[in-house]
Design an enzyme around this catalytic site. Structure first.
Site, mmCIF file in Angstrom:
data_model
loop_
_atom_site.group_PDB
_atom_site.id
_atom_site.type_symbol
_atom_site.label_atom_id
_atom_site.label_comp_id
_atom_site.label_asym_id
_atom_site.label_seq_id
_atom_site.Cartn_x
_atom_site.Cartn_y
_atom_site.Cartn_z
ATOM 1 N N TYR A 21 51.951 46.021 35.683
ATOM 2 C CA TYR A 21 51.294 44.755 36.008
ATOM 3 C C TYR A 21 51.618 43.704 34.952
ATOM 4 O O TYR A 21 51.974 42.563 35.277
ATOM 5 C CB TYR A 21 49.787 44.978 36.107
ATOM 6 C CG TYR A 21 49.008 43.741 36.486
ATOM 7 C CD1 TYR A 21 48.942 43.312 37.807
ATOM 8 C CD2 TYR A 21 48.324 43.003 35.518
ATOM 9 C CE1 TYR A 21 48.227 42.176 38.168
ATOM 10 C CE2 TYR A 21 47.604 41.863 35.861
ATOM 11 C CZ TYR A 21 47.557 41.457 37.186
ATOM 12 O OH TYR A 21 46.853 40.329 37.533
ATOM 13 N N GLY A 31 39.469 36.751 47.712
ATOM 14 C CA GLY A 31 39.521 36.285 46.330
ATOM 15 C C GLY A 31 40.034 34.875 46.166
ATOM 16 O O GLY A 31 39.661 33.949 46.889
ATOM 17 N N ILE A 32 40.924 34.715 45.179
ATOM 18 C CA ILE A 32 41.443 33.395 44.818
ATOM 19 C C ILE A 32 42.150 32.739 46.002
ATOM 20 O O ILE A 32 41.935 31.562 46.291
ATOM 21 C CB ILE A 32 42.398 33.518 43.615
ATOM 22 C CG1 ILE A 32 41.616 33.945 42.363
ATOM 23 C CG2 ILE A 32 43.133 32.205 43.380
ATOM 24 C CD1 ILE A 32 42.507 34.376 41.210
ATOM 25 N N GLY A 33 43.001 33.481 46.682
ATOM 26 C CA GLY A 33 43.758 32.914 47.798
ATOM 27 C C GLY A 33 42.871 32.422 48.918
ATOM 28 O O GLY A 33 43.116 31.352 49.504
ATOM 29 N N THR A 59 50.007 32.545 49.653
ATOM 30 C CA THR A 59 50.200 33.978 49.878
ATOM 31 C C THR A 59 48.994 34.736 49.324
ATOM 32 O O THR A 59 48.290 34.268 48.440
ATOM 33 C CB THR A 59 51.495 34.478 49.230
ATOM 34 O OG1 THR A 59 51.364 34.442 47.790
ATOM 35 C CG2 THR A 59 52.691 33.645 49.658
ATOM 36 N N GLY A 60 48.764 35.920 49.884
ATOM 37 C CA GLY A 60 47.607 36.704 49.450
ATOM 38 C C GLY A 60 46.307 35.972 49.706
ATOM 39 O O GLY A 60 45.425 35.907 48.843
ATOM 40 N N ALA A 61 46.158 35.429 50.925
ATOM 41 C CA ALA A 61 45.033 34.534 51.221
ATOM 42 C C ALA A 61 43.875 35.219 51.933
ATOM 43 O O ALA A 61 42.973 34.549 52.429
ATOM 44 C CB ALA A 61 45.512 33.353 52.062
#
Length: 243
Positions: A153, A13-15, A8-10
């Site tokens: 957060y 960045g990291i994803g 998810t969130g790909a």
């Protein structure tokens, strides 16, 4: 046997780097994002061409449980389900708590924490059937120690850590490992809100003397996904010795 990962969130960045790494190792990759549909589709097609593996874009807002349900319906039309789930989607909010409204609070909590419930709930049945699986949650050092002006957060990531520990105990008898990576300052879009002076001051606080890279984080995700079957319920700090 080719395995399947859902990230998810790909879209950045990291994803995005994790998706690239899994594709380069010839996994079937499902890539989720909420917006940036055009870019995500192009990225997925590029990965498929480059690494000759199946990469499927999934444009859903997983902070909404109904959309998460629809996303897994699309996954199950193609695959039995993910062997590895990487819960990476996340947003930040910087500001004083007394200036924050309830909509902003709910947006952070739903994106960063409720999405784990929505995705894990639907990924677990396939893992139980296979008697194996990995769930990797992307957390933050602020989930361990809290950050001024990032209360929502910090609370959401603290929830991710507790979620990880509890679910790990629940799934350990079924040979499913659940771990979290508590990231420090990783050089992603989320942390580009800082000025050059602020970035320099941050680097001076970090014993390693630099920010982490999305590629380093992706490598740790992949390592957890492909081994360490006795490692579960851990919050692994990736922060250059900062916290």
């Amino acid at each position: 046997m080719i395995k399947t990962v859902l990230i998810t969130g790909a879209s950045h960045g990291i994803g995005k780097e994790a998706a690239r790494l899994f594709a380069s190792r010839h996994w079937n990759v499902f890539l989720n994002c909420k917006t940036s549909a055009k870019d995500m589709i192009a990225f997925s097609e590029d990965l498929s061409r480059t690494y000759k593996t199946a990469c499927t874009p999934l444009i859903y807002d997983i902070s909404d449980d109904a959309q998460a349900e629809d996303m897994f319906a699309e996954i199950h039309a193609i695959s039995k389900g993910p062997d590895v789930l990487v819960n990476n989607a996340g947003i930040s909010y910087i500001g004083l708590l007394d200036a924050m409204n309830i909509d902003d609070w709910n947006r952070v909590i739903n994106t960063n924490l409720t999405s784990l419930f929505s995705c894990c709930k639907r990924a677990i049945p396939h893992m139980l059937h296979e008697k194996s699986g990995k769930i990797i949650n992307i957390s933050s050092v602020w989930g361990n120690v809290g950050a001024s002006c990032e209360v929502a957060y910090s609370a959401s990531k603290g929830g991710v850590n507790a979620f990880t520990k509890a679910l790990a105990k629940e799934l350990a008898p079924s040979n499913i490992q659940v771990n979290a990576i508590a990231c420090g300052v990783i050089d992603t879009r989320m942390n580009r809100c800082f000025s050059e002076d602020e970035r320099r001051e941050l680097m001076e606080e970090i014993p390693a003397g630099r920010f982490g890279s999305p590629q380093e984080t992706a490598q740790l995700i992949y390592d957890l996904a492909t081994g360490h079957d006795y490692l579960t319920g851990q919050i692994i700090s990736l922060d250059g010795g900062w916290c």
